[in-house]
Design a protein around this motif. Structure first.
Motif, PDB file in Angstrom:
ATOM      1  N   ASP A   1      48.593  40.736  22.652  1.00 37.51           N
ATOM      2  CA  ASP A   1      47.663  40.431  23.739  1.00 37.51           C
ATOM      3  C   ASP A   1      48.282  39.655  24.894  1.00 37.51           C
ATOM      4  N   THR A   2      49.197  38.746  24.582  1.00 37.05           N
ATOM      5  CA  THR A   2      49.788  37.920  25.633  1.00 37.05           C
ATOM      6  C   THR A   2      51.018  38.589  26.240  1.00 37.05           C
ATOM      7  N   LEU A   3      51.872  39.161  25.386  1.00 38.79           N
ATOM      8  CA  LEU A   3      53.120  39.743  25.869  1.00 38.79           C
ATOM      9  C   LEU A   3      53.068  41.265  26.041  1.00 38.79           C
ATOM     10  N   GLY A   4      52.003  41.901  25.573  1.00 37.03           N
ATOM     11  CA  GLY A   4      51.846  43.344  25.753  1.00 37.03           C
ATOM     12  C   GLY A   4      52.756  44.204  24.898  1.00 37.03           C
ATOM     13  N   LEU A   5      53.269  43.646  23.814  1.00 40.48           N
ATOM     14  CA  LEU A   5      54.136  44.389  22.900  1.00 40.48           C
ATOM     15  C   LEU A   5      53.277  44.945  21.765  1.00 40.48           C
ATOM     16  N   THR A   6      52.813  46.156  21.921  1.00 38.41           N
ATOM     17  CA  THR A   6      51.832  46.720  21.001  1.00 38.41           C
ATOM     18  C   THR A   6      52.436  47.535  19.860  1.00 38.41           C
ATOM     19  N   GLY A   7      53.762  47.539  19.728  1.00 36.83           N
ATOM     20  CA  GLY A   7      54.379  48.240  18.606  1.00 36.83           C
ATOM     21  C   GLY A   7      54.064  47.583  17.281  1.00 36.83           C
ATOM     22  N   THR A   8      53.901  46.280  17.274  1.00 36.96           N
ATOM     23  CA  THR A   8      53.518  45.550  16.073  1.00 36.96           C
ATOM     24  C   THR A   8      52.031  45.778  15.861  1.00 36.96           C
TER      25      THR A   8
ATOM     26  N   THR B   1      60.748  42.456  17.567  1.00 44.51           N
ATOM     27  CA  THR B   1      59.703  43.419  17.216  1.00 44.51           C
ATOM     28  C   THR B   1      60.345  44.798  17.133  1.00 44.51           C
ATOM     29  N   VAL B   2      59.560  45.780  16.745  1.00 44.55           N
ATOM     30  CA  VAL B   2      60.091  47.138  16.660  1.00 44.55           C
ATOM     31  C   VAL B   2      60.599  47.605  18.022  1.00 44.55           C
ATOM     32  N   GLU B   3      59.999  47.123  19.102  1.00 49.50           N
ATOM     33  CA  GLU B   3      60.474  47.487  20.437  1.00 49.50           C
ATOM     34  C   GLU B   3      61.863  46.930  20.718  1.00 49.50           C
TER      35      GLU B   3
ATOM     36  N   GLN C   1      54.357  52.387  10.085  1.00 55.86           N
ATOM     37  CA  GLN C   1      55.799  52.577  10.204  1.00 55.86           C
ATOM     38  C   GLN C   1      56.545  51.481  10.957  1.00 55.86           C
ATOM     39  N   PRO C   2      56.022  50.910  12.055  1.00 56.91           N
ATOM     40  CA  PRO C   2      56.782  49.828  12.690  1.00 56.91           C
ATOM     41  C   PRO C   2      57.088  48.675  11.730  1.00 56.91           C
ATOM     42  N   GLY C   3      56.104  48.288  10.926  1.00 47.38           N
ATOM     43  CA  GLY C   3      56.331  47.216   9.953  1.00 47.38           C
ATOM     44  C   GLY C   3      57.319  47.615   8.884  1.00 47.38           C
ATOM     45  N   MET C   4      57.250  48.861   8.447  1.00 49.81           N
ATOM     46  CA  MET C   4      58.191  49.337   7.431  1.00 49.81           C
ATOM     47  C   MET C   4      59.607  49.404   7.991  1.00 49.81           C
TER      48      MET C   4
END
Length: 153
Positions: free
Chosen positions: A29-36, A74-76, A102-105
């Motif tokens: 929400d704050t950094l916009g990194l939605t892969g997680t 993060t995955v990104e 899958q990103p978490g894996m």
């Protein structure tokens, strides 16, 4: 509200968010990194796994206060172009079905391989014991981890 500093994917960030906010929400929400991804919110599904100072952690269970001053990947941030060995192996083994978990894996696999270059089946099973894949891609996950480790062609 105090400002917290953290490094995410190699970039420094100052965030003014409540200290108890889960890292997951700071990232999304704050950094916009939605892969997680948000999965369960209780640390039992693994969808939100990121690296904190090189260790795989559940971002839904890690507060901003715990992450402040530390390095988050993060995955990104695993690679800019999908060239990380785990990402390449995931594609080669056609691991993803719906892809939500899958990103978490992928992040768990990367942390495992950093810790243990040639993991056994037991090591892989243990590392992924707290991951839930509703599509049941576990056999392909194991193959991909071994491929990334150089154990499968």
């Amino acid at each position: 509200m105090p400002t917290y500093q953290l490094t995410v994917n190699g970039r420094g960030h100052s965030v003014e968010v409540d200290a108890d906010t889960p890292l997951l929400w700071v990232l999304r929400d704050t950094l916009g990194l939605t892969g997680t991804k948000f999965g369960c919110g209780q640390g039992v599904c693994g969808a939100c796994t990121v690296h904190l100072d090189g260790q795989a952690v559940k971002a839904c269970q890690t507060s901003l206060k715990e992450a402040a001053g530390r390095t988050v990947i993060t995955v990104e941030g695993l690679s800019k172009d999908g060239s990380h060995p785990v990402q390449r192996a995931w594609i080669a083994e056609d691991v993803a079905q719906c892809g939500y978990c899958q990103p978490g894996m992928i992040m768990t696999a990367a942390a495992l391989l950093k810790r243990k270059a040639r993991p056994s089946d037991h090591d892989i099973d243990e590392a992924f014991a707290d991951h839930v894949c509703r599509c049941g891609t576990y056999p392909r996950v194991r193959k991909a981890v071994k491929r990334a480790a150089g154990g499968a062609k």
